[in-house]
Design an enzyme around this catalytic site. Structure first.
Site, PDB file in Angstrom:
ATOM      1  N   LYS A 103      -1.047 -10.126   2.561  1.00 45.79           N
ATOM      2  CA  LYS A 103      -1.729 -11.390   2.264  1.00 45.79           C
ATOM      3  C   LYS A 103      -1.200 -12.004   0.967  1.00 45.79           C
ATOM      4  O   LYS A 103      -0.853 -13.182   0.913  1.00 45.79           O
ATOM      5  CB  LYS A 103      -3.258 -11.178   2.143  1.00 45.79           C
ATOM      6  CG  LYS A 103      -3.888 -10.509   3.367  1.00 45.79           C
ATOM      7  CD  LYS A 103      -5.385 -10.302   3.203  1.00 45.79           C
ATOM      8  CE  LYS A 103      -5.806  -9.346   2.117  1.00 45.79           C
ATOM      9  NZ  LYS A 103      -5.453  -7.928   2.365  1.00 45.79           N
ATOM     10  N   ARG A 125     -14.889 -11.377   2.728  1.00 41.05           N
ATOM     11  CA  ARG A 125     -14.756  -9.994   3.190  1.00 41.05           C
ATOM     12  C   ARG A 125     -16.025  -9.497   3.862  1.00 41.05           C
ATOM     13  O   ARG A 125     -16.044  -8.361   4.337  1.00 41.05           O
ATOM     14  CB  ARG A 125     -14.507  -9.111   1.980  1.00 41.05           C
ATOM     15  CG  ARG A 125     -13.065  -8.695   1.768  1.00 41.05           C
ATOM     16  CD  ARG A 125     -13.040  -7.927   0.470  1.00 41.05           C
ATOM     17  NE  ARG A 125     -11.994  -6.976   0.400  1.00 41.05           N
ATOM     18  CZ  ARG A 125     -10.810  -7.218  -0.171  1.00 41.05           C
ATOM     19  NH1 ARG A 125     -10.522  -8.396  -0.638  1.00 41.05           N
ATOM     20  NH2 ARG A 125      -9.926  -6.257  -0.247  1.00 41.05           N
ATOM     21  N   ARG A 143       3.654   0.181  -3.662  1.00 35.70           N
ATOM     22  CA  ARG A 143       3.615  -1.151  -4.295  1.00 35.70           C
ATOM     23  C   ARG A 143       3.684  -1.087  -5.819  1.00 35.70           C
ATOM     24  O   ARG A 143       3.103  -0.227  -6.454  1.00 35.70           O
ATOM     25  CB  ARG A 143       2.315  -1.860  -3.904  1.00 35.70           C
ATOM     26  CG  ARG A 143       2.070  -3.152  -4.703  1.00 35.70           C
ATOM     27  CD  ARG A 143       0.985  -4.006  -4.137  1.00 35.70           C
ATOM     28  NE  ARG A 143      -0.248  -3.294  -3.887  1.00 35.70           N
ATOM     29  CZ  ARG A 143      -1.268  -3.802  -3.208  1.00 35.70           C
ATOM     30  NH1 ARG A 143      -1.179  -5.020  -2.710  1.00 35.70           N
ATOM     31  NH2 ARG A 143      -2.360  -3.096  -3.018  1.00 35.70           N
ATOM     32  N   ARG A 162      -1.430  -0.354  -9.192  1.00 40.49           N
ATOM     33  CA  ARG A 162      -2.875  -0.528  -9.199  1.00 40.49           C
ATOM     34  C   ARG A 162      -3.606   0.798  -9.118  1.00 40.49           C
ATOM     35  O   ARG A 162      -3.151   1.710  -8.424  1.00 40.49           O
ATOM     36  CB  ARG A 162      -3.282  -1.423  -8.012  1.00 40.49           C
ATOM     37  CG  ARG A 162      -3.135  -2.896  -8.333  1.00 40.49           C
ATOM     38  CD  ARG A 162      -3.274  -3.801  -7.160  1.00 40.49           C
ATOM     39  NE  ARG A 162      -4.359  -3.471  -6.234  1.00 40.49           N
ATOM     40  CZ  ARG A 162      -4.660  -4.204  -5.173  1.00 40.49           C
ATOM     41  NH1 ARG A 162      -3.977  -5.314  -4.925  1.00 40.49           N
ATOM     42  NH2 ARG A 162      -5.624  -3.849  -4.360  1.00 40.49           N
ATOM     43  N   ARG A 178     -10.708   2.070   1.361  1.00 36.04           N
ATOM     44  CA  ARG A 178     -10.522   0.614   1.521  1.00 36.04           C
ATOM     45  C   ARG A 178     -10.382   0.266   3.005  1.00 36.04           C
ATOM     46  O   ARG A 178     -10.905  -0.759   3.461  1.00 36.04           O
ATOM     47  CB  ARG A 178      -9.286   0.148   0.747  1.00 36.04           C
ATOM     48  CG  ARG A 178      -9.545   0.079  -0.752  1.00 36.04           C
ATOM     49  CD  ARG A 178      -8.272   0.163  -1.552  1.00 36.04           C
ATOM     50  NE  ARG A 178      -7.398  -0.982  -1.415  1.00 36.04           N
ATOM     51  CZ  ARG A 178      -6.122  -1.003  -1.805  1.00 36.04           C
ATOM     52  NH1 ARG A 178      -5.577   0.067  -2.360  1.00 36.04           N
ATOM     53  NH2 ARG A 178      -5.397  -2.090  -1.665  1.00 36.04           N
TER      54      ARG A 178
HETATM   55  P1  AP5 Z   1       0.582  -7.278  -0.466  1.00 34.93           P
HETATM   56  O1  AP5 Z   1       1.113  -8.625  -0.143  1.00 34.93           O
HETATM   57  O2  AP5 Z   1       0.337  -6.953  -1.894  1.00 34.93           O
HETATM   58  O3  AP5 Z   1      -0.699  -6.941   0.452  1.00 34.93           O
HETATM   59  P2  AP5 Z   1      -2.178  -7.524   0.434  1.00 34.93           P
HETATM   60  O4  AP5 Z   1      -2.569  -7.808   1.844  1.00 34.93           O
HETATM   61  O5  AP5 Z   1      -2.309  -8.632  -0.548  1.00 34.93           O
HETATM   62  O6  AP5 Z   1      -2.922  -6.189  -0.007  1.00 34.93           O
HETATM   63  P3  AP5 Z   1      -3.976  -5.859  -1.135  1.00 34.93           P
HETATM   64  O7  AP5 Z   1      -3.932  -4.365  -1.276  1.00 34.93           O
HETATM   65  O8  AP5 Z   1      -3.770  -6.670  -2.379  1.00 34.93           O
HETATM   66  O9  AP5 Z   1      -5.276  -6.259  -0.443  1.00 34.93           O
HETATM   67  P4  AP5 Z   1      -6.651  -5.751  -0.735  1.00 34.93           P
HETATM   68  O10 AP5 Z   1      -7.416  -6.581   0.207  1.00 34.93           O
HETATM   69  O11 AP5 Z   1      -6.882  -4.296  -0.626  1.00 34.93           O
HETATM   70  O12 AP5 Z   1      -6.814  -5.965  -2.307  1.00 34.93           O
HETATM   71  P5  AP5 Z   1      -7.587  -7.042  -3.168  1.00 34.93           P
HETATM   72  O13 AP5 Z   1      -6.826  -7.242  -4.404  1.00 34.93           O
HETATM   73  O14 AP5 Z   1      -7.980  -8.217  -2.351  1.00 34.93           O
HETATM   74  O15 AP5 Z   1       1.605  -6.202   0.160  1.00 34.93           O
HETATM   75  C1  AP5 Z   1       1.384  -4.810   0.007  1.00 34.93           C
HETATM   76  C2  AP5 Z   1       2.733  -4.098  -0.190  1.00 34.93           C
HETATM   77  O16 AP5 Z   1       3.504  -4.234   1.009  1.00 34.93           O
HETATM   78  C3  AP5 Z   1       3.614  -4.682  -1.317  1.00 34.93           C
HETATM   79  O17 AP5 Z   1       4.297  -3.645  -1.938  1.00 34.93           O
HETATM   80  C4  AP5 Z   1       4.581  -5.626  -0.582  1.00 34.93           C
HETATM   81  O18 AP5 Z   1       5.825  -5.746  -1.260  1.00 34.93           O
HETATM   82  C5  AP5 Z   1       4.738  -4.904   0.751  1.00 34.93           C
HETATM   83  N1  AP5 Z   1       4.951  -5.835   1.871  1.00 34.93           N
HETATM   84  C6  AP5 Z   1       4.361  -7.053   2.064  1.00 34.93           C
HETATM   85  N2  AP5 Z   1       4.795  -7.594   3.232  1.00 34.93           N
HETATM   86  C7  AP5 Z   1       5.646  -6.685   3.778  1.00 34.93           C
HETATM   87  C8  AP5 Z   1       6.415  -6.661   4.998  1.00 34.93           C
HETATM   88  N3  AP5 Z   1       6.387  -7.681   5.860  1.00 34.93           N
HETATM   89  N4  AP5 Z   1       7.168  -5.572   5.250  1.00 34.93           N
HETATM   90  C9  AP5 Z   1       7.212  -4.536   4.375  1.00 34.93           C
HETATM   91  N5  AP5 Z   1       6.539  -4.496   3.211  1.00 34.93           N
HETATM   92  C10 AP5 Z   1       5.746  -5.564   2.924  1.00 34.93           C
HETATM   93  O19 AP5 Z   1      -8.960  -6.253  -3.489  1.00 34.93           O
HETATM   94  C11 AP5 Z   1      -9.002  -5.144  -4.345  1.00 34.93           C
HETATM   95  C12 AP5 Z   1     -10.457  -4.711  -4.544  1.00 34.93           C
HETATM   96  O20 AP5 Z   1     -11.196  -5.765  -5.191  1.00 34.93           O
HETATM   97  C13 AP5 Z   1     -11.257  -4.423  -3.260  1.00 34.93           C
HETATM   98  O21 AP5 Z   1     -11.052  -3.098  -2.803  1.00 34.93           O
HETATM   99  C14 AP5 Z   1     -12.687  -4.665  -3.740  1.00 34.93           C
HETATM  100  O22 AP5 Z   1     -13.170  -3.584  -4.520  1.00 34.93           O
HETATM  101  C15 AP5 Z   1     -12.527  -5.867  -4.672  1.00 34.93           C
HETATM  102  N6  AP5 Z   1     -12.651  -7.157  -3.969  1.00 34.93           N
HETATM  103  C16 AP5 Z   1     -11.681  -8.117  -3.845  1.00 34.93           C
HETATM  104  N7  AP5 Z   1     -12.138  -9.157  -3.138  1.00 34.93           N
HETATM  105  C17 AP5 Z   1     -13.419  -8.876  -2.798  1.00 34.93           C
HETATM  106  C18 AP5 Z   1     -14.400  -9.564  -2.030  1.00 34.93           C
HETATM  107  N8  AP5 Z   1     -14.139 -10.764  -1.460  1.00 34.93           N
HETATM  108  N9  AP5 Z   1     -15.601  -8.971  -1.862  1.00 34.93           N
HETATM  109  C19 AP5 Z   1     -15.879  -7.764  -2.430  1.00 34.93           C
HETATM  110  N10 AP5 Z   1     -14.991  -7.055  -3.163  1.00 34.93           N
HETATM  111  C20 AP5 Z   1     -13.767  -7.604  -3.332  1.00 34.93           C
END
Ligand code: AP5
Ligand code: ZN
Length: 215
Positions: free
Chosen positions: A13, A88, A127, A161, A172
């Site tokens: 994402k 979410r 990552r 992270r 997660r």
């Molecule tokens: P990346 O693009 O970083 O993936 P992402 O989908 O953004 O994954 P996240 O881990 O950031 O999502 P998340 O939902 O767990 O975390 P968030 O920060 O929202 O890609 C991942 C890796 O793959 C990278 O190394 C990239 O280079 C690689 N990659 C990408 N595309 C690729 C491809 N096509 N092929 C190969 N490799 C590829 O949330 C973190 C925490 O915050 C949550 O756990 C929760 O505690 C809290 N939180 C955040 N939002 C909320 C909410 N709305 N409600 C409640 N708690 C929340």
């Protein structure tokens, strides 16, 4: 246009959102990034959420809806917003609908990025992120250049992270399937859902995202 990128942790994402920002002038609203910023600046809210995030549990709806509301109120929409990691829960989805309506905005597309669980675990455990500009790398699929400099900003510090370990990742994923995956049905019923295969090279996934957007 206002879009949601929906998918499990590691689906790509953030990676795709950054391209959409560059190419379409959209504003990325990542609740994960906002919460990590609060954590690193040591605000009261940041301290409150640090453990919850490290475990891979969800922060309360109240906190994240408040963060999004603040940004929508500041009206920095440009050509529109990309919601990344929000909503979410069903309560967050309802709140987003109400907030957009209040600001006279509509939701155009919800792009669901599908990636299998093994690939998700491999993605997050490999990552790293540029500390200066937030560019996202992966040890195998998108390594930091050999000269150790970020391709976007030349920065030389890369961070991992606290929640990108296998144990937190399992939680997660569980949280995603329990709390967030019902949104797929929710947006299908609202006729907003476009599902794409999130596996494959980043450029190919990008082409699929572009193809899924209605404008
Ligand atoms: P990346 O693009 O970083 O993936 P992402 O989908 O953004 O994954 P996240 O881990 O950031 O999502 P998340 O939902 O767990 O975390 P968030 O920060 O929202 O890609 C991942 C890796 O793959 C990278 O190394 C990239 O280079 C690689 N990659 C990408 N595309 C690729 C491809 N096509 N092929 C190969 N490799 C590829 O949330 C973190 C925490 O915050 C949550 O756990 C929760 O505690 C809290 N939180 C955040 N939002 C909320 C909410 N709305 N409600 C409640 N708690 C929340
Ligand atoms: Zn950088």
């Amino acid at each position: 246009m206002n879009i949601i990128l929906l998918g499990p942790p590691g689906a790509g994402k953030g990676t795709q959102a950054r391209t959409l920002v560059e190419e379409r002038g959209l504003v990325q609203l990542s609740t994960g990034d906002m919460l990590r910023a609060a954590k690193s600046s040591g605000t009261e809210m940041g301290n409150l959420v640090a453990d919850v995030m490290a475990r891979g549990d969800l922060v309360t709806d109240e906190i994240v809806i408040g963060l999004i509301e603040e940004r929508l109120n500041s009206d920095e929409g440009g050509n529109g917003f990309i919601f990344d990691g929000f909503p979410r829960t069903l309560a967050q989805a309802d709140a987003l609908g109400e907030l957009l309506a209040k600001h006279g905005k509509t939701l155009d597309d919800v792009v669901e990025m599908r990636v299998n669980d093994d690939a998700l675990v491999a993605r997050v455990t490999g990552r790293s992120t540029c500390a200066d500009c937030g560019e996202v790398y992966h040890d195998e699929t998108r390594p930091v250049p050999a000269d150790g400099k970020c391709i976007k900003c030349g920065g030389t510090t890369f961070t991992r992270r606290a929640d990108d370990n296998e144990e937190s990742m399992r939680n997660r994923l569980l949280t995603y399937y329990r709390e967030t995956s019902p949104l797929i049905g929710y947006y299908y019923a609202n006729e907003k859902l476009r599902s794409i295969d999130g596996l494959g090279p980043i450029d190919e996934v990008k082409a699929r995202v572009d193809g899924a957007l209605s404008a």
